[in-house]
Design an enzyme around this catalytic site. Structure first.
Site, PDB file in Angstrom:
ATOM      1  N   ASN A   1       0.865  -1.191   0.000  1.00 35.51           N
ATOM      2  CA  ASN A   1       0.000   0.000   0.000  1.00 35.51           C
ATOM      3  C   ASN A   1       0.897   1.234   0.000  1.00 35.51           C
ATOM      4  O   ASN A   1       1.443   1.610   1.029  1.00 35.51           O
ATOM      5  CB  ASN A   1      -0.900  -0.045   1.249  1.00 35.51           C
ATOM      6  CG  ASN A   1      -1.743   1.204   1.398  1.00 35.51           C
ATOM      7  OD1 ASN A   1      -1.824   2.039   0.491  1.00 35.51           O
ATOM      8  ND2 ASN A   1      -2.380   1.343   2.561  1.00 35.51           N
ATOM      9  N   TRP A   2       1.031   1.839  -1.180  1.00 41.58           N
ATOM     10  CA  TRP A   2       1.966   2.966  -1.307  1.00 41.58           C
ATOM     11  C   TRP A   2       1.395   4.243  -0.696  1.00 41.58           C
ATOM     12  O   TRP A   2       2.110   5.244  -0.573  1.00 41.58           O
ATOM     13  CB  TRP A   2       2.294   3.206  -2.783  1.00 41.58           C
ATOM     14  CG  TRP A   2       3.003   2.057  -3.457  1.00 41.58           C
ATOM     15  CD1 TRP A   2       3.417   0.883  -2.877  1.00 41.58           C
ATOM     16  CD2 TRP A   2       3.376   1.967  -4.835  1.00 41.58           C
ATOM     17  NE1 TRP A   2       4.020   0.071  -3.814  1.00 41.58           N
ATOM     18  CE2 TRP A   2       4.012   0.716  -5.024  1.00 41.58           C
ATOM     19  CE3 TRP A   2       3.233   2.821  -5.938  1.00 41.58           C
ATOM     20  CZ2 TRP A   2       4.500   0.311  -6.273  1.00 41.58           C
ATOM     21  CZ3 TRP A   2       3.716   2.414  -7.177  1.00 41.58           C
ATOM     22  CH2 TRP A   2       4.353   1.164  -7.328  1.00 41.58           C
ATOM     23  N   LYS A   3       0.107   4.235  -0.356  1.00 41.44           N
ATOM     24  CA  LYS A   3      -0.559   5.423   0.212  1.00 41.44           C
ATOM     25  C   LYS A   3      -0.333   6.632  -0.710  1.00 41.44           C
ATOM     26  O   LYS A   3      -0.286   6.475  -1.920  1.00 41.44           O
ATOM     27  CB  LYS A   3      -0.080   5.663   1.651  1.00 41.44           C
ATOM     28  CG  LYS A   3      -0.210   4.384   2.493  1.00 41.44           C
ATOM     29  CD  LYS A   3      -0.067   4.599   3.963  1.00 41.44           C
ATOM     30  CE  LYS A   3      -0.218   3.264   4.689  1.00 41.44           C
ATOM     31  NZ  LYS A   3      -0.169   3.391   6.130  1.00 41.44           N
TER      32      LYS A   3
ATOM     33  N   HIS B   1      -9.653   0.940   5.027  1.00 40.85           N
ATOM     34  CA  HIS B   1      -8.340   1.184   5.638  1.00 40.85           C
ATOM     35  C   HIS B   1      -8.508   2.176   6.787  1.00 40.85           C
ATOM     36  O   HIS B   1      -9.292   3.123   6.693  1.00 40.85           O
ATOM     37  CB  HIS B   1      -7.356   1.715   4.600  1.00 40.85           C
ATOM     38  CG  HIS B   1      -5.956   1.756   5.132  1.00 40.85           C
ATOM     39  ND1 HIS B   1      -5.507   2.784   5.933  1.00 40.85           N
ATOM     40  CD2 HIS B   1      -4.939   0.873   5.030  1.00 40.85           C
ATOM     41  CE1 HIS B   1      -4.258   2.529   6.288  1.00 40.85           C
ATOM     42  NE2 HIS B   1      -3.885   1.378   5.749  1.00 40.85           N
TER      43      HIS B   1
ATOM     44  N   GLU C   1      -6.865   4.622   7.779  1.00 35.61           N
ATOM     45  CA  GLU C   1      -6.681   6.048   7.458  1.00 35.61           C
ATOM     46  C   GLU C   1      -7.937   6.628   6.821  1.00 35.61           C
ATOM     47  O   GLU C   1      -8.251   7.807   7.008  1.00 35.61           O
ATOM     48  CB  GLU C   1      -5.445   6.225   6.562  1.00 35.61           C
ATOM     49  CG  GLU C   1      -4.171   6.099   7.386  1.00 35.61           C
ATOM     50  CD  GLU C   1      -2.999   5.469   6.671  1.00 35.61           C
ATOM     51  OE1 GLU C   1      -2.967   5.450   5.430  1.00 35.61           O
ATOM     52  OE2 GLU C   1      -2.098   4.955   7.374  1.00 35.61           O
TER      53      GLU C   1
ATOM     54  N   GLU D   1      -5.302  -4.903  10.901  1.00 35.31           N
ATOM     55  CA  GLU D   1      -4.303  -3.845  11.048  1.00 35.31           C
ATOM     56  C   GLU D   1      -4.591  -3.040  12.318  1.00 35.31           C
ATOM     57  O   GLU D   1      -5.387  -2.104  12.289  1.00 35.31           O
ATOM     58  CB  GLU D   1      -4.358  -2.905   9.841  1.00 35.31           C
ATOM     59  CG  GLU D   1      -4.060  -3.584   8.530  1.00 35.31           C
ATOM     60  CD  GLU D   1      -3.565  -2.583   7.496  1.00 35.31           C
ATOM     61  OE1 GLU D   1      -2.415  -2.702   7.083  1.00 35.31           O
ATOM     62  OE2 GLU D   1      -4.318  -1.679   7.120  1.00 35.31           O
TER      63      GLU D   1
ATOM     64  N   GLY E   1       2.408   2.488  10.752  1.00 31.76           N
ATOM     65  CA  GLY E   1       3.341   3.591  10.542  1.00 31.76           C
ATOM     66  C   GLY E   1       4.061   4.033  11.813  1.00 31.76           C
ATOM     67  O   GLY E   1       4.677   5.087  11.846  1.00 31.76           O
TER      68      GLY E   1
ATOM     69  N   SER F   1       3.418  -1.851  10.398  1.00 30.04           N
ATOM     70  CA  SER F   1       4.870  -1.866  10.591  1.00 30.04           C
ATOM     71  C   SER F   1       5.516  -3.217  10.290  1.00 30.04           C
ATOM     72  O   SER F   1       6.444  -3.637  10.986  1.00 30.04           O
ATOM     73  CB  SER F   1       5.226  -1.387  12.004  1.00 30.04           C
ATOM     74  OG  SER F   1       4.786  -0.051  12.195  1.00 30.04           O
TER      75      SER F   1
ATOM     76  N   GLY G   1       2.772  -0.993   4.366  1.00 32.63           N
ATOM     77  CA  GLY G   1       2.792   0.416   3.991  1.00 32.63           C
ATOM     78  C   GLY G   1       4.219   0.884   3.748  1.00 32.63           C
ATOM     79  O   GLY G   1       4.778   0.717   2.661  1.00 32.63           O
ATOM     80  N   GLY G   2       4.835   1.466   4.780  1.00 30.13           N
ATOM     81  CA  GLY G   2       6.167   2.061   4.655  1.00 30.13           C
ATOM     82  C   GLY G   2       7.196   1.177   3.958  1.00 30.13           C
ATOM     83  O   GLY G   2       7.915   1.633   3.053  1.00 30.13           O
TER      84      GLY G   2
HETATM   85  P1  PGA Z   1       2.720   0.479   7.696  1.00 31.88           P
HETATM   86  O1  PGA Z   1       1.257   0.620   7.039  1.00 31.88           O
HETATM   87  O2  PGA Z   1       3.308  -0.811   7.156  1.00 31.88           O
HETATM   88  O3  PGA Z   1       3.468   1.688   7.238  1.00 31.88           O
HETATM   89  O4  PGA Z   1       2.537   0.415   9.161  1.00 31.88           O
HETATM   90  C1  PGA Z   1       0.414  -0.496   6.889  1.00 31.88           C
HETATM   91  C2  PGA Z   1      -0.888  -0.089   6.259  1.00 31.88           C
HETATM   92  O5  PGA Z   1      -1.383   1.002   6.577  1.00 31.88           O
HETATM   93  O6  PGA Z   1      -1.466  -0.829   5.432  1.00 31.88           O
END
Ligand code: PGA
Length: 254
Positions: A9-11, A95, A97, A167, A173, A213, A234-235
């Site tokens: 997930n590149w956001k 998600h 966010e 999650e 993050g 993470s 994500g990251g």
């Molecule tokens: P993260 O994000 O790996 O940066 O914690 C995961 C996600 O939001 O899918």
């Protein structure tokens, strides 16, 4: 045996050139790992360019969001059919966010999820508790609620295209990861909810990813858990070597 699925997930990161470069790197490293399904989720404007970069490989492309209507006066929104038209095969729903920054509720998540399934997309339903909810012992309750409301009125035959991502919000993050045992416990409970809603066969087949993470360093212990069927990253998905190590950890489980 459930095929592990790793999502990147590149956001709201990369640009067109960097996205294409990253997609090419993912093709190289994921192509070397058999038995794992790999999906990248670039920002919407880069879907076509990234789709072109992964063409002919096993890497699939998904969208980070979708709207539930097929067309019409919905300024700024994108329909499931438009995603299919752009070569997308997956979309995220719920998600954290979007739940917490954009204030999407369970009803909206359910509408989007059903519309996407109806259009033939695979959907990753994201669920997870906040730190406060974990501290007061509500983890399984929150996951159950978000799973039940997210999957409301989904047809049993559509469950084959449905993946759940657990999650925990406090792990996204932040560099904090749930322990492998905590993840296993949450996944076990989520699978039990799917069993209650759709029966044993669907529960045995549904893939449940862990997200929050995930790195190359912790992926192996998470993937070793019997109910952890992959990761939503994500990251670390922006770093080809890290992402490659996560895909390799999933492949080692096969
Ligand atoms: P993260 O994000 O790996 O940066 O914690 C995961 C996600 O939001 O899918």
């Amino acid at each position: 045996m459930r095929t592990p699925i790793i999502g990147g997930n590149w956001k709201m990161n990369t640009n067109r050139a960097l996205g294409v470069e990253l997609a090419r790197a993912v093709v190289k490293l994921a192509g070397a790992q058999g038995g794992v399904q790999t999906v990248v989720f670039p920002p919407l404007p880069y879907l076509l360019a990234v789709g072109e970069a992964v063409r002919g490989s096993a890497v699939q492309v998904g969208a980070q969001d979708v709207y539930h209507a097929e067309k019409g006066a919905f300024t700024g929104e994108v329909s499931p059919g438009m995603l299919v038209d752009c070569g997308c095969t997956w979309v995220l729903a719920g998600h954290s966010e979007r739940r917490h920054v954009i204030h999407e509720g369970d009803d909206m998540v359910n509408l989007k999820l059903r519309a996407a399934l109806h259009a033939g997309l695979g959907v990753i339903l994201c669920v997870g508790e906040s730190l406060h909810q974990r501290d007061v012992g509500e983890t399984n309750h929150i996951n159950e609620k978000q799973t039940r409301l997210g999957l409301r009125e989904v047809r049993p035959e559509e469950m084959a295209r449905l993946v759940i991502a657990y999650e925990p919000i406090w792990a996204i993050g932040t560099g904090k990861t749930a322990t492998a045992d905590d993840a296993q416990d949450a996944h076990w409970h989520i699978r039990a909810v799917v069993r209650d809603m759709f029966g044993s066969e669907a529960a045995g087949a549904v893939r449940i990813q862990y997200g929050g993470s995930v790195t190359g360093a912790n992926a192996q212990s998470l993937m070793a858990m019997p109910d952890v069927d992959g990761a939503l990253v994500g990251g670390a998905s922006l770093k080809p070597d890290e992402f490659g190590a996560i895909v390799a950890a999933a492949a080692a489980r096969v």
